[in-house]
Design a protein around this motif. Structure first.
Motif, PDB file in Angstrom:
ATOM      1  N   ILE A   7       6.597  -7.044  -0.085  1.00  0.00           N
ATOM      2  CA  ILE A   7       6.538  -6.173  -1.265  1.00  0.00           C
ATOM      3  C   ILE A   7       6.454  -4.730  -0.806  1.00  0.00           C
ATOM      4  O   ILE A   7       5.465  -4.324  -0.187  1.00  0.00           O
ATOM      5  N   GLN A  10       3.140  -2.462  -1.831  1.00  0.00           N
ATOM      6  CA  GLN A  10       2.200  -3.552  -2.069  1.00  0.00           C
ATOM      7  C   GLN A  10       0.789  -3.070  -2.409  1.00  0.00           C
ATOM      8  O   GLN A  10      -0.019  -3.823  -2.950  1.00  0.00           O
ATOM      9  N   VAL A  14       1.337  -2.370  -9.619  1.00  0.00           N
ATOM     10  CA  VAL A  14       1.974  -3.683  -9.774  1.00  0.00           C
ATOM     11  C   VAL A  14       1.987  -4.428  -8.447  1.00  0.00           C
ATOM     12  O   VAL A  14       1.731  -5.639  -8.386  1.00  0.00           O
ATOM     13  N   GLY A  15       2.243  -3.711  -7.357  1.00  0.00           N
ATOM     14  CA  GLY A  15       2.327  -4.350  -6.043  1.00  0.00           C
ATOM     15  C   GLY A  15       1.060  -5.064  -5.645  1.00  0.00           C
ATOM     16  O   GLY A  15       1.098  -6.187  -5.122  1.00  0.00           O
ATOM     17  N   VAL A  56      10.524  -7.704  -2.733  1.00  0.00           N
ATOM     18  CA  VAL A  56      10.309  -7.116  -4.056  1.00  0.00           C
ATOM     19  C   VAL A  56      10.122  -5.614  -3.858  1.00  0.00           C
ATOM     20  O   VAL A  56       9.117  -5.177  -3.280  1.00  0.00           O
ATOM     21  N   HIS A  57      11.095  -4.837  -4.313  1.00  0.00           N
ATOM     22  CA  HIS A  57      11.048  -3.385  -4.095  1.00  0.00           C
ATOM     23  C   HIS A  57      10.357  -2.706  -5.279  1.00  0.00           C
ATOM     24  O   HIS A  57      10.950  -2.534  -6.353  1.00  0.00           O
ATOM     25  N   LEU A  58       9.095  -2.334  -5.058  1.00  0.00           N
ATOM     26  CA  LEU A  58       8.291  -1.674  -6.090  1.00  0.00           C
ATOM     27  C   LEU A  58       7.967  -0.231  -5.737  1.00  0.00           C
ATOM     28  O   LEU A  58       7.539   0.536  -6.607  1.00  0.00           O
ATOM     29  N   SER A  97      12.423  -3.278  -9.154  1.00  0.00           N
ATOM     30  CA  SER A  97      11.681  -2.918 -10.361  1.00  0.00           C
ATOM     31  C   SER A  97      12.259  -1.640 -10.951  1.00  0.00           C
ATOM     32  O   SER A  97      12.036  -0.554 -10.429  1.00  0.00           O
ATOM     33  N   SER A  99      13.257   0.476 -14.873  1.00  0.00           N
ATOM     34  CA  SER A  99      12.500   0.914 -16.035  1.00  0.00           C
ATOM     35  C   SER A  99      13.358   0.924 -17.290  1.00  0.00           C
ATOM     36  O   SER A  99      14.572   1.126 -17.231  1.00  0.00           O
ATOM     37  N   LYS A 112      16.038   5.292 -11.249  1.00  0.00           N
ATOM     38  CA  LYS A 112      15.819   3.848 -11.251  1.00  0.00           C
ATOM     39  C   LYS A 112      17.141   3.084 -11.409  1.00  0.00           C
ATOM     40  O   LYS A 112      17.363   2.066 -10.760  1.00  0.00           O
ATOM     41  N   ILE A 184       8.028 -11.941 -12.493  1.00  0.00           N
ATOM     42  CA  ILE A 184       8.586 -11.743 -11.151  1.00  0.00           C
ATOM     43  C   ILE A 184       8.568 -13.054 -10.367  1.00  0.00           C
ATOM     44  O   ILE A 184       9.558 -13.422  -9.712  1.00  0.00           O
TER      45      ILE A 184
END
Length: 373
Positions: A7, A10, A14-15, A56-58, A97, A99, A112, A184
């Motif tokens: 992540i 992370q 959210v991470g 997971v790219h946050l 992620s 928007s 985004k 997710i």
């Protein structure tokens, strides 16, 4: 086989929730650690990407005084990850992620959308899987005030002696961070390409309606210890979010009001707007109970006789908070979500404790995870 999941971001809002939730399923997932400086070191970034079955790219910037800086930062982060995916030939499932602001006329939304397209192309080039998540306003425990959501800002102000101000009282589409994490994880399990998946929001509410609920929580719970009426899933989520902004060290333990007369003393342990389960225990000297945490439950430990040490530690951190309670001055500590907790008899006589929790115990859905404080 376990899926190896990394992540970016992370340690963000959210991470951290996703990272901690994956940790509840050690037989299914292995978490690959990520550090922000990997973006500045292609070798480390490539090593991270090579290890992952799922990325997971946050990592992103939400707010800054310069909209141009936000745009450049977010596009660059996506491009660096895409370059690494291409360099390593990774076929990892990449989730991005994005928007609901993608279609708005602002540079954040534009950043985004472009980031989603950049990573989608990189995954396709290698024959990998890509999921682009279009997400509404996310709220939940531990969000950063003034940054992650207006709810985080309101909660922090109400619990720190300030009065929130509404800039624009519009209708807002909201999703709780726990629900987003479940979305997710569902996409990770499904493992199929979706360039543009609009994550369903759960609640639509006016900003003023949210503030009214939070002010009610402040008056009833923060100031008087009363559990308010909670009728919907959103009410529970908002209440647990509000509770996460207490200065725990300053707030607990809260002493009860004792009503004394020649017969002895009477203490009201809890006043409820909801039901739940109330239990009583005795604990012999030297024994510790607990060492577990909850992700949704509301729980109160009330010491009425003897001496106790209650300890709390937020999952993913090392700081242990110690609270000393004495039955001669009956008091309580409420357990925030995502804090592992225990209670130990540190006296020389039996410890008497009353426990209240908002849900009767259900072994099929216990929401109880064991971890030593």
């Amino acid at each position: 086989m376990k899926k190896k999941i990394g992540i970016t971001g992370q340690k963000g809002f959210v991470g951290s929730h996703l990272y901690n939730t994956l940790g509840l399923y050690p037989d299914q997932y292995e978490r690959i650690g990520f550090h922000r400086d990997y973006f500045e070191n292609p070798e480390k970034l490539d090593d991270f990407v090579k290890q992952c079955d799922v990325i997971v790219h946050l990592a992103a910037m939400n707010r800054h005084e310069s909209q141009e800086f936000i745009y450049e930062t977010n596009v660059n982060l996506a491009q660096k990850l895409a370059d690494s995916v291409e360099r390593t030939g990774s076929k990892a499932h990449v989730l991005f992620s994005s928007s609901s602001q993608e279609e708005r006329d602002n540079l954040y939304g534009k950043s985004k959308k472009e980031g989603r397209e950049i990573l989608g192309r990189a995954a396709a080039k290698n024959g990998g899987i890509f999921t682009g998540l279009i997400i509404s306003n996310v709220f939940g425990p531990f969000g950063k005030p003034g940054y992650n959501s207006f709810i985080a800002t309101f909660c922090h102000k109400l619990t720190h002696g300030e009065q929130p101000v509404i800039d624009m009282d519009g209708e807002v589409k909201l999703i709780y961070v726990g629900d987003l994490v479940e979305e997710i994880m569902t996409k990770i399990r499904q493992g199929k390409t979706e360039q543009e998946f609009v994550v369903p929001f759960r609640t639509s509410a006016k900003v003023s309606e949210v503030l009214e609920k939070l002010e009610n929580y402040k008056n009833l719970y923060f100031e008087n210890g009363e559990i308010p009426v909670l009728e919907t899933a959103f009410d529970y989520q908002l209440f647990n979010t509000f509770r996460s902004y207490f200065d725990i060290k300053q707030h607990y333990p809260v002493k009860f009001t004792q009503h004394k007369d020649p017969r002895g003393a009477f203490v009201e342990v809890i006043r409820l707007g909801i039901g739940g389960q109330c239990s009583f225990s005795t604990t012999v000297p030297g024994i510790t109970r607990g060492n577990h945490f909850h992700t949704r439950k509301i729980e109160r430990f009330a010491v009425i006789k003897g001496k106790a040490l209650i300890q709390l530690r937020k999952i993913g951190t090392d700081e242990v908070l110690d609270f000393y309670l004495d039955g001669n001055e009956p008091s309580y500590v409420d357990m925030p979500v995502w804090y592992t907790h225990n209670i130990k008899n540190i006296g020389e006589e039996d410890l008497y404790t009353i426990f209240w929790i908002n849900e009767p115990y259900n072994p099929q859905d216990a929401d109880t995870y064991f971890e030593t404080v």
